[in-house]
Structures are given as C-alpha cells and as structure tokens.
Scaffold this motif. Structure first.
Motif, PDB file in Angstrom:
ATOM      1  N   THR A  31       0.858  -1.184   0.000  1.00 27.64           N
ATOM      2  CA  THR A  31       0.000   0.000   0.000  1.00 27.64           C
ATOM      3  C   THR A  31       0.893   1.232   0.000  1.00 27.64           C
ATOM      4  OG1 THR A  31      -1.673  -1.198   1.266  1.00 27.64           O
ATOM      5  CG2 THR A  31      -1.834   1.208   1.248  1.00 27.64           C
ATOM      6  N   LYS A  32       0.660   2.113  -0.955  1.00 26.04           N
ATOM      7  CA  LYS A  32       1.418   3.361  -1.034  1.00 26.04           C
ATOM      8  C   LYS A  32       0.452   4.526  -0.923  1.00 26.04           C
ATOM      9  CE  LYS A  32       5.285   1.772  -3.803  1.00 26.04           C
ATOM     10  NZ  LYS A  32       6.061   1.954  -5.031  1.00 26.04           N
ATOM     11  N   ILE A  33       0.806   5.446  -0.042  1.00 20.67           N
ATOM     12  CA  ILE A  33       0.021   6.653   0.153  1.00 20.67           C
ATOM     13  C   ILE A  33       0.926   7.818  -0.198  1.00 20.67           C
ATOM     14  CG2 ILE A  33      -1.208   8.060   1.850  1.00 20.67           C
ATOM     15  CD1 ILE A  33      -1.697   5.363   3.350  1.00 20.67           C
ATOM     16  N   GLU A  34       0.472   8.653  -1.116  1.00 22.15           N
ATOM     17  CA  GLU A  34       1.271   9.786  -1.544  1.00 22.15           C
ATOM     18  C   GLU A  34       0.630  11.086  -1.053  1.00 22.15           C
ATOM     19  OE1 GLU A  34       1.975  11.684  -5.769  1.00 22.15           O
ATOM     20  OE2 GLU A  34       3.135   9.815  -5.532  1.00 22.15           O
ATOM     21  N   LEU A  35       1.433  11.879  -0.374  1.00 15.74           N
ATOM     22  CA  LEU A  35       1.016  13.178   0.128  1.00 15.74           C
ATOM     23  C   LEU A  35       1.856  14.240  -0.556  1.00 15.74           C
ATOM     24  CD1 LEU A  35       1.183  12.360   3.954  1.00 15.74           C
ATOM     25  CD2 LEU A  35      -0.708  11.907   2.383  1.00 15.74           C
ATOM     26  N   ALA A  36       1.302  15.429  -0.724  1.00 15.34           N
ATOM     27  CA  ALA A  36       2.073  16.490  -1.369  1.00 15.34           C
ATOM     28  C   ALA A  36       1.684  17.853  -0.808  1.00 15.34           C
ATOM     29  CB  ALA A  36       1.850  16.470  -2.876  1.00 15.34           C
TER      30      ALA A  36
END
Length: 134
Positions: A31-36
């Motif tokens: 599971t990959k969660i990308e925040l920016a």
C-alpha cells in the motif's frame, strides 16, 4: 467516545508542514500513500499486506478532528502528519471481530492527517517513508 491517544510517528524522515492526500495505491506490492504540498511529495509505503484501510473526508470526521484538536492543540496537524493511535476503538473492534486472531499488542493503528482527509491503516509492520523535493 473514548479519548484518542495519539503519538506522532517518525517525525524526522520528511519535512513538516501541511499536506494533501494525492493518491492511495493498494496492490500486491503493498500500500502506497502519496502526500504532497507546494514543496515536497511524501510517499508512505507499507510493503507487506495491511490488515485494514479507511480513508474519509475530514468533514465527515468532525468529532474525531474536534477531539484531537481539543486534546493536542490546534497546530497538531501542521506539526505532524503521521501518528500511532494507542488503544484505539478501531483496534479493539478489529481484535474482537477476528475473535482475537488479530491481537492489538501485535499490530499498529496509524493515522495520516492531511488538510482534507483522514486515512487510517492497521498493520503489523511500520511503513517506509521517502520524499522528494519539488
């Protein structure tokens, strides 16, 4: 509702600030969660299977957000993004739901707070954090 016991997690591996949830990728690679934000992209990667994933608009979690801000102060989500929730209702529910096959002592309930979303993950493993500057 019981008190939410938060503990900031891994606060030194990425720049602090407010983030937006960009995407969640859930597949056989984990599971990959990308925040920016304007300066940085943070990737939170759980490379092994997770036990639970819940994400919701923060506007639908008004009570949770209110309780956290009342307990920890109005800057908590600007100072930290990833937390461990200790002795959470979700952990107790998951333990009960599995007839204690999943035991709270063996997994961690993570909370990821961004400007507009609250994402929770229950995992036996801690995630890997990486970031890149824009």
């Amino acid at each position: 509702m019981t008190k939410i016991n938060l503990e900031p997690w891994n606060t030194t591996s990425y720049p602090t600030g407010t983030y937006e949830l960009e995407k969640i990728l859930y597949n056989r690679d984990g599971t990959k969660i990308e925040l920016a934000n304007n300066n940085c992209i943070v990737t939170i990667h759980f490379p092994k299977p997770i036990e639970f994933l819940r994400t919701s608009d923060e506007g639908n979690r008004i009570r949770t957000t209110h309780d956290i801000l009342a307990e920890y102060g109005e800057t908590i989500f600007r100072e930290h993004t990833i937390f461990k929730i200790l002795n959470s209702e979700l952990s107790a529910w998951l333990e009960n739901e599995t007839f204690t096959i999943l035991n709270q002592e063996n997994f961690t309930h993570f909370l990821i707070a961004t400007n507009n979303d609250i994402t929770e993950i229950v995992s036996f493993n801690e995630p890997l954090i990486s970031f890149e500057t824009k």
